[in-house]
Design a protein around this motif. Structure first.
Motif, short mmCIF file in Angstrom:
data_model
loop_
_atom_site.label_atom_id
_atom_site.label_comp_id
_atom_site.label_asym_id
_atom_site.label_seq_id
_atom_site.Cartn_x
_atom_site.Cartn_y
_atom_site.Cartn_z
N ALA A 54 97.97 32.17 25.50
CA ALA A 54 96.58 31.62 26.15
C ALA A 54 95.81 32.78 26.77
CB ALA A 54 97.11 30.24 27.26
N PRO A 55 94.44 32.45 26.65
CA PRO A 55 93.56 33.20 27.31
C PRO A 55 93.81 33.40 29.12
CG PRO A 55 92.29 32.08 26.15
CD PRO A 55 93.76 31.42 26.11
N ALA A 56 93.98 34.58 29.54
CA ALA A 56 94.42 34.83 30.92
C ALA A 56 93.34 35.92 31.44
CB ALA A 56 95.65 35.26 31.21
N PHE A 57 93.18 35.70 32.75
CA PHE A 57 92.33 36.37 33.44
C PHE A 57 92.89 37.09 34.67
CE2 PHE A 57 89.91 33.29 31.27
CZ PHE A 57 88.99 33.84 30.70
N LEU A 58 92.98 38.48 34.69
CA LEU A 58 93.83 39.44 35.26
C LEU A 58 92.92 40.32 36.61
CD1 LEU A 58 95.34 38.95 32.75
CD2 LEU A 58 96.35 41.13 33.24
N HIS A 59 93.42 40.22 37.69
CA HIS A 59 92.96 40.89 38.84
C HIS A 59 92.84 42.52 38.10
CE1 HIS A 59 92.45 43.27 42.57
NE2 HIS A 59 91.90 41.87 42.96
N PRO A 60 91.92 43.21 38.58
CA PRO A 60 91.97 44.60 38.33
C PRO A 60 93.46 45.62 38.59
CG PRO A 60 90.10 44.18 39.33
CD PRO A 60 90.85 43.12 39.47
N ARG A 61 94.14 44.90 39.26
CA ARG A 61 95.61 45.62 39.65
C ARG A 61 96.59 44.93 38.74
NH1 ARG A 61 95.38 45.63 46.42
NH2 ARG A 61 94.85 43.21 45.72
N GLY A 62 96.06 44.03 37.78
CA GLY A 62 97.21 43.79 36.78
C GLY A 62 97.70 42.26 36.93
N THR A 63 97.60 41.65 38.25
CA THR A 63 98.23 40.36 38.35
C THR A 63 97.24 39.25 37.93
OG1 THR A 63 99.29 41.11 40.48
CG2 THR A 63 98.79 38.70 40.12
N ILE A 64 97.97 38.27 37.20
CA ILE A 64 97.27 37.04 36.50
C ILE A 64 96.57 36.15 37.78
CG2 ILE A 64 97.58 34.82 35.43
CD1 ILE A 64 99.84 36.16 33.82
N LEU A 65 95.14 36.11 37.67
CA LEU A 65 94.68 35.09 38.64
C LEU A 65 94.73 33.90 38.34
CD1 LEU A 65 91.57 37.57 39.47
CD2 LEU A 65 93.68 37.07 40.86
N ALA A 96 82.85 27.47 27.57
CA ALA A 96 82.24 27.06 29.30
C ALA A 96 83.24 27.69 29.94
CB ALA A 96 81.96 25.55 29.09
N LEU A 97 84.61 27.66 29.73
CA LEU A 97 85.44 27.96 30.99
C LEU A 97 85.61 29.65 30.82
CD1 LEU A 97 88.42 25.45 30.33
CD2 LEU A 97 87.09 25.42 32.09
N ARG A 98 85.56 30.31 29.89
CA ARG A 98 85.19 31.45 29.98
C ARG A 98 84.23 32.28 30.58
NH1 ARG A 98 85.31 35.33 24.48
NH2 ARG A 98 86.07 37.28 25.29
N ALA A 99 83.07 31.39 30.35
CA ALA A 99 81.95 31.88 30.96
C ALA A 99 81.69 31.59 32.55
CB ALA A 99 80.76 31.13 30.50
N LEU A 100 82.47 30.39 32.89
CA LEU A 100 82.63 30.20 34.42
C LEU A 100 83.43 31.36 34.94
CD1 LEU A 100 82.91 26.40 35.73
CD2 LEU A 100 84.71 28.45 36.22
N VAL A 101 84.57 31.56 34.29
CA VAL A 101 85.57 32.40 35.08
C VAL A 101 84.83 33.81 35.07
CG1 VAL A 101 87.74 33.62 34.81
CG2 VAL A 101 87.59 31.25 34.32
N ARG A 102 84.11 34.42 34.02
CA ARG A 102 83.46 35.54 34.23
C ARG A 102 82.36 35.73 35.25
NH1 ARG A 102 82.21 36.97 27.96
NH2 ARG A 102 84.27 38.32 27.35
N GLU A 103 81.95 34.38 35.43
CA GLU A 103 80.75 34.58 36.57
C GLU A 103 81.38 34.51 37.95
OE1 GLU A 103 78.35 31.03 36.24
OE2 GLU A 103 77.50 31.62 34.19
N GLU A 104 82.53 33.90 37.91
CA GLU A 104 83.28 33.85 39.54
C GLU A 104 84.30 35.00 39.66
OE1 GLU A 104 82.32 31.65 41.78
OE2 GLU A 104 80.94 30.94 40.40
N LEU A 105 84.81 35.69 38.66
CA LEU A 105 85.69 36.62 38.80
C LEU A 105 85.18 38.02 37.83
CD1 LEU A 105 88.92 34.52 38.36
CD2 LEU A 105 87.83 35.24 40.62
N PRO A 106 84.04 38.36 38.23
CA PRO A 106 83.37 39.64 37.43
C PRO A 106 84.11 40.64 37.16
CG PRO A 106 82.05 39.42 39.39
CD PRO A 106 83.20 38.24 39.44
N GLU A 107 85.20 40.90 38.02
CA GLU A 107 86.04 42.27 38.23
C GLU A 107 87.26 41.81 37.19
OE1 GLU A 107 84.94 45.13 39.07
OE2 GLU A 107 83.01 44.06 39.54
N ALA A 108 87.57 40.75 36.90
CA ALA A 108 88.74 40.54 36.01
C ALA A 108 88.68 40.74 34.70
CB ALA A 108 89.07 38.88 36.16
N THR A 109 89.66 41.27 34.03
CA THR A 109 90.03 41.47 32.70
C THR A 109 90.54 40.31 31.96
OG1 THR A 109 92.09 42.74 33.28
CG2 THR A 109 90.14 43.95 33.19
N GLU A 110 90.43 40.52 30.53
CA GLU A 110 90.92 39.29 29.92
C GLU A 110 92.26 39.93 29.20
OE1 GLU A 110 86.83 37.08 28.87
OE2 GLU A 110 87.60 38.35 27.31
#
Length: 128
Positions: A49-60, A29-43
């Motif tokens: 632990a799972p991290a979601f990164l800005h396209p420039r590489g910084t952890i969000l 559920a958390l992964r789906a929520l983050v993917r919806e809110e931050l669609p440009e983020a990479t994993e």
């Protein structure tokens, strides 16, 4: 078994594969929520632990599964910006504890994700 007690996964799918219920459902559920809110983020996996990164590489943000709860972790400044909305939830430096027995506070987590993205893009706030 949780990832903290077994071998370290190298992907978020691997992290999820190591989980049992109720952690698995909460993390999905958390992964789906983050993917919806931050669609440009990479994993990526950061510090195990799972991290979601800005396209420039910084952890969000980072999410993690534990025995009785999951954590949703942003920067302390992003968390403080929404402190009034987090009342009643247990928090740490930049984390929000999400007990498996409680409903997921989706709306405030969505706002935290958007706030973290904005503070990085507008104010260049790095990861901790």
């Amino acid at each position: 078994m949780t990832p903290a007690t077994g071998s370290r996964p190298t992907t978020i799918d691997g992290y999820l594969d190591a989980l049992e219920e109720p952690a698995l459902s909460r993390m999905r559920a958390l992964r789906a929520l983050v993917r919806e809110e931050l669609p440009e983020a990479t994993e990526a996996i950061k510090w195990g632990a799972p991290a979601f990164l800005h396209p420039r590489g910084t952890i969000l943000l980072v999410v993690s599964a534990h025995r009785a709860h999951a954590n949703f972790t942003v920067t302390p400044s992003a968390k403080e910006a929404l402190a009034s909305e987090l009342q009643g939830l247990e928090t740490g430096k930049g984390s929000v504890k999400l007990p498996y027995a409680d409903p997921l506070p989706e709306q405030v987590l969505r706002r935290l994700a958007r706030r973290r993205l904005a503070e990085f893009e507008e104010d260049a706030v790095p990861w901790m």
